[in-house]
Design an enzyme around this catalytic site. Structure first.
Site, PDB file in Angstrom:
ATOM      1  N   LEU A  33       7.741  -2.646  -0.514  1.00 27.76           N
ATOM      2  CA  LEU A  33       7.091  -3.689   0.308  1.00 27.76           C
ATOM      3  C   LEU A  33       6.942  -2.946   1.445  1.00 27.76           C
ATOM      4  O   LEU A  33       7.708  -2.671   2.026  1.00 27.76           O
ATOM      5  CB  LEU A  33       7.482  -4.891   0.057  1.00 27.76           C
ATOM      6  CG  LEU A  33       7.964  -5.540  -1.393  1.00 27.76           C
ATOM      7  CD1 LEU A  33       8.734  -6.715  -1.271  1.00 27.76           C
ATOM      8  CD2 LEU A  33       6.689  -5.572  -2.183  1.00 27.76           C
ATOM      9  N   HIS A  37       2.518  -6.932   2.530  1.00 25.18           N
ATOM     10  CA  HIS A  37       2.975  -7.593   1.388  1.00 25.18           C
ATOM     11  C   HIS A  37       3.496  -8.813   1.935  1.00 25.18           C
ATOM     12  O   HIS A  37       3.381  -9.944   1.339  1.00 25.18           O
ATOM     13  CB  HIS A  37       4.106  -6.671   0.617  1.00 25.18           C
ATOM     14  CG  HIS A  37       3.539  -5.751  -0.391  1.00 25.18           C
ATOM     15  ND1 HIS A  37       3.816  -4.417  -0.028  1.00 25.18           N
ATOM     16  CD2 HIS A  37       2.542  -5.461  -1.310  1.00 25.18           C
ATOM     17  CE1 HIS A  37       3.367  -3.716  -0.949  1.00 25.18           C
ATOM     18  NE2 HIS A  37       2.639  -4.461  -1.604  1.00 25.18           N
ATOM     19  N   GLN A  61      -1.545   1.575 -15.201  1.00 24.95           N
ATOM     20  CA  GLN A  61      -2.877   1.796 -14.125  1.00 24.95           C
ATOM     21  C   GLN A  61      -2.659   2.975 -13.523  1.00 24.95           C
ATOM     22  O   GLN A  61      -3.685   3.266 -12.729  1.00 24.95           O
ATOM     23  CB  GLN A  61      -2.937   0.615 -13.466  1.00 24.95           C
ATOM     24  CG  GLN A  61      -1.555   0.516 -12.187  1.00 24.95           C
ATOM     25  CD  GLN A  61      -1.649  -0.655 -11.559  1.00 24.95           C
ATOM     26  OE1 GLN A  61      -1.266  -1.780 -11.903  1.00 24.95           O
ATOM     27  NE2 GLN A  61      -2.004  -0.642 -10.168  1.00 24.95           N
ATOM     28  N   GLY A 149      -4.225  -8.306  -1.520  1.00 27.60           N
ATOM     29  CA  GLY A 149      -4.812  -7.872  -0.213  1.00 27.60           C
ATOM     30  C   GLY A 149      -6.248  -7.423  -0.514  1.00 27.60           C
ATOM     31  O   GLY A 149      -6.583  -6.898  -1.276  1.00 27.60           O
ATOM     32  N   ASP A 152      -7.131  -3.341  -1.440  1.00 30.33           N
ATOM     33  CA  ASP A 152      -7.844  -3.053  -2.759  1.00 30.33           C
ATOM     34  C   ASP A 152      -8.768  -4.029  -3.254  1.00 30.33           C
ATOM     35  O   ASP A 152      -8.669  -4.813  -3.957  1.00 30.33           O
ATOM     36  CB  ASP A 152      -6.696  -3.179  -3.914  1.00 30.33           C
ATOM     37  CG  ASP A 152      -5.558  -2.250  -3.657  1.00 30.33           C
ATOM     38  OD1 ASP A 152      -5.892  -1.128  -3.720  1.00 30.33           O
ATOM     39  OD2 ASP A 152      -4.503  -2.542  -3.147  1.00 30.33           O
ATOM     40  N   GLN A 155     -10.171  -4.185  -6.704  1.00 27.67           N
ATOM     41  CA  GLN A 155      -9.120  -4.711  -7.429  1.00 27.67           C
ATOM     42  C   GLN A 155      -9.378  -6.177  -7.312  1.00 27.67           C
ATOM     43  O   GLN A 155      -9.257  -7.170  -8.229  1.00 27.67           O
ATOM     44  CB  GLN A 155      -7.761  -4.445  -7.288  1.00 27.67           C
ATOM     45  CG  GLN A 155      -6.437  -5.252  -7.765  1.00 27.67           C
ATOM     46  CD  GLN A 155      -5.449  -4.727  -7.659  1.00 27.67           C
ATOM     47  OE1 GLN A 155      -5.023  -3.660  -8.151  1.00 27.67           O
ATOM     48  NE2 GLN A 155      -4.534  -5.123  -6.512  1.00 27.67           N
ATOM     49  N   SER A 187       0.050   0.796   3.305  1.00 25.43           N
ATOM     50  CA  SER A 187       0.172   1.028   1.866  1.00 25.43           C
ATOM     51  C   SER A 187       1.522   1.541   1.291  1.00 25.43           C
ATOM     52  O   SER A 187       2.105   2.210   2.293  1.00 25.43           O
ATOM     53  CB  SER A 187      -0.886   2.225   1.643  1.00 25.43           C
ATOM     54  OG  SER A 187      -0.557   2.603   0.300  1.00 25.43           O
ATOM     55  N   SER A 188       1.849   1.156   0.260  1.00 25.82           N
ATOM     56  CA  SER A 188       3.402   1.564  -0.229  1.00 25.82           C
ATOM     57  C   SER A 188       3.248   3.233  -0.362  1.00 25.82           C
ATOM     58  O   SER A 188       4.432   3.838   0.142  1.00 25.82           O
ATOM     59  CB  SER A 188       3.560   1.121  -1.614  1.00 25.82           C
ATOM     60  OG  SER A 188       3.704  -0.131  -1.466  1.00 25.82           O
ATOM     61  N   ARG A 189       2.041   3.758  -0.337  1.00 22.37           N
ATOM     62  CA  ARG A 189       1.960   5.158  -0.412  1.00 22.37           C
ATOM     63  C   ARG A 189       2.092   5.992   0.889  1.00 22.37           C
ATOM     64  O   ARG A 189       2.337   7.184   0.849  1.00 22.37           O
ATOM     65  CB  ARG A 189       0.775   5.746  -0.959  1.00 22.37           C
ATOM     66  CG  ARG A 189       0.451   5.442  -2.510  1.00 22.37           C
ATOM     67  CD  ARG A 189      -0.637   6.116  -2.944  1.00 22.37           C
ATOM     68  NE  ARG A 189      -0.797   6.140  -4.359  1.00 22.37           N
ATOM     69  CZ  ARG A 189      -1.104   5.036  -5.202  1.00 22.37           C
ATOM     70  NH1 ARG A 189      -1.655   4.058  -4.592  1.00 22.37           N
ATOM     71  NH2 ARG A 189      -1.185   5.302  -6.587  1.00 22.37           N
TER      72      ARG A 189
HETATM   73  O1  PAF Z   1      -2.163  -3.888  -6.072  1.00 22.37           O
HETATM   74  C1  PAF Z   1      -1.102  -3.600  -6.774  1.00 22.37           C
HETATM   75  O2  PAF Z   1      -0.011  -3.387  -6.075  1.00 22.37           O
HETATM   76  C2  PAF Z   1      -1.180  -3.469  -8.360  1.00 22.37           C
HETATM   77  O3  PAF Z   1      -2.382  -3.109  -8.629  1.00 22.37           O
HETATM   78  C3  PAF Z   1      -0.734  -4.919  -8.758  1.00 22.37           C
HETATM   79  C4  PAF Z   1      -2.041  -5.867  -8.669  1.00 22.37           C
HETATM   80  C5  PAF Z   1       0.559  -5.512  -8.604  1.00 22.37           C
HETATM   81  C6  PAF Z   1      -0.968  -4.739 -10.451  1.00 22.37           C
HETATM   82  O4  PAF Z   1       0.135  -3.895 -10.951  1.00 22.37           O
END
Ligand code: PAF
Length: 282
Positions: A33, A37, A61, A149, A152, A155, A187-189
């Site tokens: 996080l 987040h 995913q 967020g 994405d 998404q 981003s977590s990355r």
């Molecule tokens: O955005 C993310 O962190 C992921 O794609 C999610 C929505 C938690 C689904 O695994």
């Protein structure tokens, strides 16, 4: 702060909240996080009686095994971080088996073509995985409101489509992108970036801001070509795609039309770390 790993247990507690007519806000995450987040969690706390945060690195995913392996997993740190926002949060950190019951495969979805654009072209099966896990999490948590967020953005649009197609009674709320002071989208990355990559990465947002500036006077094609040239000689950042798209269809445009909203979307590699970002153009 309660951490649940068992879906029956958390579902039971949530059932109790529902009986008391309490509203449930839900922030699904894959952990590691960051402030982005936490902003979603704060918004959920403002608008709901109870808040659930899921921490689950969803294997279906990931289309790249190495990316899945290297994805940061920091549950203890995540719990401490959430505690700084509120102690009244339910954390749901299930196992892969708890979610997939021994059959770790995605359901196949038709998101009316949204799934074939941008990320869908470069990450095969990604949105089937996202759709599968989000649908399952919604079935367990039964939230009134769920927060995602805009980093994405594709998404977010797909999850809105998911709830409308499957008549899932949840309000999907998009929240603005949180950025480091240098502009890099959180981003977590980002935690995996080297010092040099960290120094270079703000160039991504800088490019998006220039694209926005050009959008008033230049064509989408012109801007795309201009962006390509910006990355040609970059030793650190490799452009995967840059497109300008209609925010509803997510289809790349070559010509602007009146009363349509557009965003620019970008995906860039820094070494093996894939970074995405986007910006509203009008
Ligand atoms: O955005 C993310 O962190 C992921 O794609 C999610 C929505 C938690 C689904 O695994």
């Amino acid at each position: 702060m309660e951490v649940f790993s068992d879906k029956e247990q958390i579902a039971h507690v949530i059932e109790g909240f529902k009986e008391q007519q309490l509203t449930i806000g839900f922030v699904p995450t894959m952990g590691a996080l960051h402030k982005g987040h936490l902003a979603l969690v704060e918004k959920a706390l403002e608008n709901n009686n109870k808040v659930v945060v899921s921490v689950f690195v969803n294997p279906t995913q990931f289309n790249n095994v190495d990316d899945l392996k290297k994805y940061p997993r920091t549950l203890e740190k995540d719990v401490l971080l959430l505690e700084t926002v509120s102690k009244d949060i339910l954390i749901f950190a299930p196992s892969v088996d708890d979610i997939y019951e021994g059959n770790t495969v995605s359901q196949h979805f038709n998101f009316d073509g949204l799934e074939h654009e941008m990320e869908g072209k470069f990450r095969e099966g990604h949105f089937d995985g996202v759709g599968t896990v989000v649908k399952r999490l919604f079935e367990i948590v039964k939230p009134d409101n769920a927060y995602f967020g805009e980093k994405d953005f594709q998404q977010l649009q797909i999850i809105k489509k998911l709830v409308s197609k499957y008549f899932i009674p949840v309000n999907v709320i998009g929240c603005k992108i949180h950025r480091e002071t240098n502009g890099l989208a959180m981003s977590s990355r980002n935690t995996r970036l080297t010092e040099n990559q960290k120094k270079q990465a703000p160039f991504i947002y800088k490019t998006l801001k220039s694209a926005k500036k050009f959008f008033g006077t230049k064509s989408a094609n012109w801007i795309s070509k201009w962006v390509d040239t910006q990355f040609i000689n970059n030793e650190v950042l490799k452009l995967e795609y840059f497109i300008i798209a209609d925010i509803n269809s997510l289809k790349q445009i070559s010509r602007k039309t009146k009363n349509t909203k557009y965003r620019a979307f970008i995906a860039v590699y820094a070494g093996d770390i894939r970074l995405i970002d986007n910006i509203a153009l009008n």
